[in-house]
Design a protein around this motif. Sequence first.
Motif, PDB file in Angstrom:
ATOM      1  N   MET A 116       3.503 -15.406  -9.524  1.00 57.84           N
ATOM      2  CA  MET A 116       3.596 -13.956  -9.670  1.00 57.84           C
ATOM      3  C   MET A 116       4.628 -13.377  -8.715  1.00 57.84           C
ATOM      4  O   MET A 116       5.402 -12.490  -9.088  1.00 57.84           O
ATOM      5  N   GLU A 117       4.662 -13.866  -7.483  1.00 59.48           N
ATOM      6  CA  GLU A 117       5.658 -13.396  -6.514  1.00 59.48           C
ATOM      7  C   GLU A 117       7.077 -13.736  -6.956  1.00 59.48           C
ATOM      8  O   GLU A 117       8.003 -12.964  -6.738  1.00 59.48           O
ATOM      9  N   ALA A 118       7.240 -14.900  -7.571  1.00 62.21           N
ATOM     10  CA  ALA A 118       8.566 -15.317  -8.039  1.00 62.21           C
ATOM     11  C   ALA A 118       8.972 -14.564  -9.303  1.00 62.21           C
ATOM     12  O   ALA A 118      10.148 -14.568  -9.671  1.00 62.21           O
ATOM     13  N   GLY A 119       8.021 -13.918  -9.963  1.00 61.70           N
ATOM     14  CA  GLY A 119       8.319 -13.149 -11.160  1.00 61.70           C
ATOM     15  C   GLY A 119       8.530 -13.987 -12.404  1.00 61.70           C
ATOM     16  O   GLY A 119       9.172 -13.531 -13.350  1.00 61.70           O
ATOM     17  N   VAL A 120       8.005 -15.187 -12.442  1.00 65.45           N
ATOM     18  CA  VAL A 120       8.189 -16.060 -13.610  1.00 65.45           C
ATOM     19  C   VAL A 120       6.929 -16.208 -14.457  1.00 65.45           C
ATOM     20  O   VAL A 120       6.975 -16.815 -15.509  1.00 65.45           O
ATOM     21  N   LEU A 121       5.821 -15.644 -14.006  1.00 67.42           N
ATOM     22  CA  LEU A 121       4.572 -15.752 -14.752  1.00 67.42           C
ATOM     23  C   LEU A 121       4.592 -14.746 -15.896  1.00 67.42           C
ATOM     24  O   LEU A 121       4.639 -13.540 -15.682  1.00 67.42           O
ATOM     25  N   LYS A 122       4.599 -15.244 -17.118  1.00 67.53           N
ATOM     26  CA  LYS A 122       4.618 -14.400 -18.304  1.00 67.53           C
ATOM     27  C   LYS A 122       3.224 -14.322 -18.916  1.00 67.53           C
ATOM     28  O   LYS A 122       2.340 -15.111 -18.570  1.00 67.53           O
ATOM     29  N   LYS A 123       3.074 -13.390 -19.845  1.00 63.52           N
ATOM     30  CA  LYS A 123       1.796 -13.251 -20.542  1.00 63.52           C
ATOM     31  C   LYS A 123       1.505 -14.532 -21.318  1.00 63.52           C
ATOM     32  O   LYS A 123       2.353 -15.049 -22.033  1.00 63.52           O
ATOM     33  N   GLY A 124       0.318 -15.062 -21.164  1.00 60.87           N
ATOM     34  CA  GLY A 124      -0.080 -16.284 -21.853  1.00 60.87           C
ATOM     35  C   GLY A 124       0.106 -17.546 -21.025  1.00 60.87           C
ATOM     36  O   GLY A 124      -0.384 -18.605 -21.393  1.00 60.87           O
ATOM     37  N   ASP A 125       0.816 -17.458 -19.896  1.00 57.69           N
ATOM     38  CA  ASP A 125       1.029 -18.641 -19.059  1.00 57.69           C
ATOM     39  C   ASP A 125      -0.266 -19.141 -18.433  1.00 57.69           C
ATOM     40  O   ASP A 125      -0.452 -20.341 -18.272  1.00 57.69           O
ATOM     41  N   ASN A 126      -1.165 -18.213 -18.079  1.00 55.01           N
ATOM     42  CA  ASN A 126      -2.433 -18.632 -17.470  1.00 55.01           C
ATOM     43  C   ASN A 126      -3.225 -19.532 -18.414  1.00 55.01           C
ATOM     44  O   ASN A 126      -3.733 -20.578 -18.008  1.00 55.01           O
ATOM     45  N   LEU A 127      -3.318 -19.123 -19.676  1.00 53.12           N
ATOM     46  CA  LEU A 127      -4.044 -19.929 -20.663  1.00 53.12           C
ATOM     47  C   LEU A 127      -3.338 -21.258 -20.908  1.00 53.12           C
ATOM     48  O   LEU A 127      -3.990 -22.299 -21.037  1.00 53.12           O
ATOM     49  N   GLN A 128      -2.013 -21.236 -20.946  1.00 54.02           N
ATOM     50  CA  GLN A 128      -1.280 -22.489 -21.155  1.00 54.02           C
ATOM     51  C   GLN A 128      -1.498 -23.454 -19.999  1.00 54.02           C
ATOM     52  O   GLN A 128      -1.627 -24.658 -20.216  1.00 54.02           O
ATOM     53  N   ILE A 129      -1.550 -22.941 -18.777  1.00 53.71           N
ATOM     54  CA  ILE A 129      -1.798 -23.824 -17.631  1.00 53.71           C
ATOM     55  C   ILE A 129      -3.198 -24.418 -17.736  1.00 53.71           C
ATOM     56  O   ILE A 129      -3.398 -25.607 -17.454  1.00 53.71           O
ATOM     57  N   LEU A 130      -4.181 -23.613 -18.148  1.00 54.51           N
ATOM     58  CA  LEU A 130      -5.542 -24.140 -18.296  1.00 54.51           C
ATOM     59  C   LEU A 130      -5.618 -25.233 -19.350  1.00 54.51           C
ATOM     60  O   LEU A 130      -6.297 -26.238 -19.168  1.00 54.51           O
ATOM     61  N   LEU A 131      -4.923 -25.047 -20.463  1.00 52.40           N
ATOM     62  CA  LEU A 131      -5.025 -26.006 -21.561  1.00 52.40           C
ATOM     63  C   LEU A 131      -4.075 -27.183 -21.428  1.00 52.40           C
ATOM     64  O   LEU A 131      -4.427 -28.309 -21.768  1.00 52.40           O
ATOM     65  N   PHE A 132      -2.860 -26.939 -20.968  1.00 49.43           N
ATOM     66  CA  PHE A 132      -1.835 -27.979 -20.987  1.00 49.43           C
ATOM     67  C   PHE A 132      -1.476 -28.532 -19.606  1.00 49.43           C
ATOM     68  O   PHE A 132      -0.777 -29.530 -19.518  1.00 49.43           O
ATOM     69  N   GLY A 133      -1.923 -27.887 -18.535  1.00 53.27           N
ATOM     70  CA  GLY A 133      -1.719 -28.393 -17.186  1.00 53.27           C
ATOM     71  C   GLY A 133      -0.278 -28.682 -16.833  1.00 53.27           C
ATOM     72  O   GLY A 133       0.561 -27.789 -16.772  1.00 53.27           O
ATOM     73  N   PHE A 134       0.012 -29.937 -16.598  1.00 57.37           N
ATOM     74  CA  PHE A 134       1.331 -30.386 -16.137  1.00 57.37           C
ATOM     75  C   PHE A 134       2.455 -29.944 -17.065  1.00 57.37           C
ATOM     76  O   PHE A 134       3.512 -29.525 -16.617  1.00 57.37           O
ATOM     77  N   PHE A 135       2.222 -30.018 -18.362  1.00 55.59           N
ATOM     78  CA  PHE A 135       3.280 -29.703 -19.317  1.00 55.59           C
ATOM     79  C   PHE A 135       3.623 -28.216 -19.293  1.00 55.59           C
ATOM     80  O   PHE A 135       4.781 -27.836 -19.432  1.00 55.59           O
ATOM     81  N   ALA A 136       2.624 -27.350 -19.101  1.00 55.38           N
ATOM     82  CA  ALA A 136       2.898 -25.916 -18.967  1.00 55.38           C
ATOM     83  C   ALA A 136       3.626 -25.639 -17.662  1.00 55.38           C
ATOM     84  O   ALA A 136       4.544 -24.821 -17.623  1.00 55.38           O
ATOM     85  N   MET A 137       3.234 -26.326 -16.590  1.00 54.67           N
ATOM     86  CA  MET A 137       3.905 -26.130 -15.307  1.00 54.67           C
ATOM     87  C   MET A 137       5.349 -26.599 -15.378  1.00 54.67           C
ATOM     88  O   MET A 137       6.240 -26.005 -14.776  1.00 54.67           O
ATOM     89  N   TRP A 138       5.590 -27.667 -16.094  1.00 54.98           N
ATOM     90  CA  TRP A 138       6.947 -28.180 -16.270  1.00 54.98           C
ATOM     91  C   TRP A 138       7.802 -27.152 -17.009  1.00 54.98           C
ATOM     92  O   TRP A 138       8.953 -26.907 -16.659  1.00 54.98           O
ATOM     93  N   GLN A 139       7.230 -26.517 -18.027  1.00 60.68           N
ATOM     94  CA  GLN A 139       7.942 -25.490 -18.788  1.00 60.68           C
ATOM     95  C   GLN A 139       8.258 -24.284 -17.897  1.00 60.68           C
ATOM     96  O   GLN A 139       9.370 -23.743 -17.947  1.00 60.68           O
ATOM     97  N   ILE A 140       7.316 -23.867 -17.059  1.00 62.68           N
ATOM     98  CA  ILE A 140       7.538 -22.750 -16.144  1.00 62.68           C
ATOM     99  C   ILE A 140       8.605 -23.121 -15.120  1.00 62.68           C
ATOM    100  O   ILE A 140       9.463 -22.309 -14.775  1.00 62.68           O
ATOM    101  N   HIS A 141       8.571 -24.349 -14.633  1.00 65.91           N
ATOM    102  CA  HIS A 141       9.588 -24.808 -13.681  1.00 65.91           C
ATOM    103  C   HIS A 141      10.978 -24.755 -14.305  1.00 65.91           C
ATOM    104  O   HIS A 141      11.939 -24.327 -13.656  1.00 65.91           O
ATOM    105  N   LYS A 142      11.092 -25.172 -15.565  1.00 61.34           N
ATOM    106  CA  LYS A 142      12.381 -25.110 -16.241  1.00 61.34           C
ATOM    107  C   LYS A 142      12.832 -23.658 -16.404  1.00 61.34           C
ATOM    108  O   LYS A 142      14.022 -23.367 -16.272  1.00 61.34           O
ATOM    109  N   ARG A 143      11.890 -22.776 -16.659  1.00 62.32           N
ATOM    110  CA  ARG A 143      12.216 -21.357 -16.772  1.00 62.32           C
ATOM    111  C   ARG A 143      12.727 -20.817 -15.418  1.00 62.32           C
ATOM    112  O   ARG A 143      13.648 -20.021 -15.377  1.00 62.32           O
TER     113      ARG A 143
END
Length: 88
Positions: free
Chosen positions: A55-82
């Motif tokens: 949230m501080e970095a400003g990269v958390l978008k709507k729906g990212d919380n649910l994706q992290i819960l369901l997909f874990g590493f793969f969602a974090m990897w996508q956020i890192h690429k973003r």
Amino acid sequence: MFITIGKIFMVLMWLAMLVSPVIFLPPYNWILPLVGMFLLLLHGVQLLAIRGTLMEAGVLKKGDNLQILLFGFFAMWQIHKRMTGKSS
């Protein structure tokens, strides 16, 4: 490419955990749902640990919380690429 494949794998894994009580006979029908609950707990702790920073970095978008819960590493990897501006 790997993120998409990983997310598909995770969806199939969650589906297997949800239908395992119907597929498997007792006493083995409780094992996969128990693993699923543990995995959801693990991803929840991961989300709590990293949410503030995202949230501080400003990269958390709507729906990212649910994706992290369901997909874990793969969602974090996508956020890192973003965050780094890479695309694939």
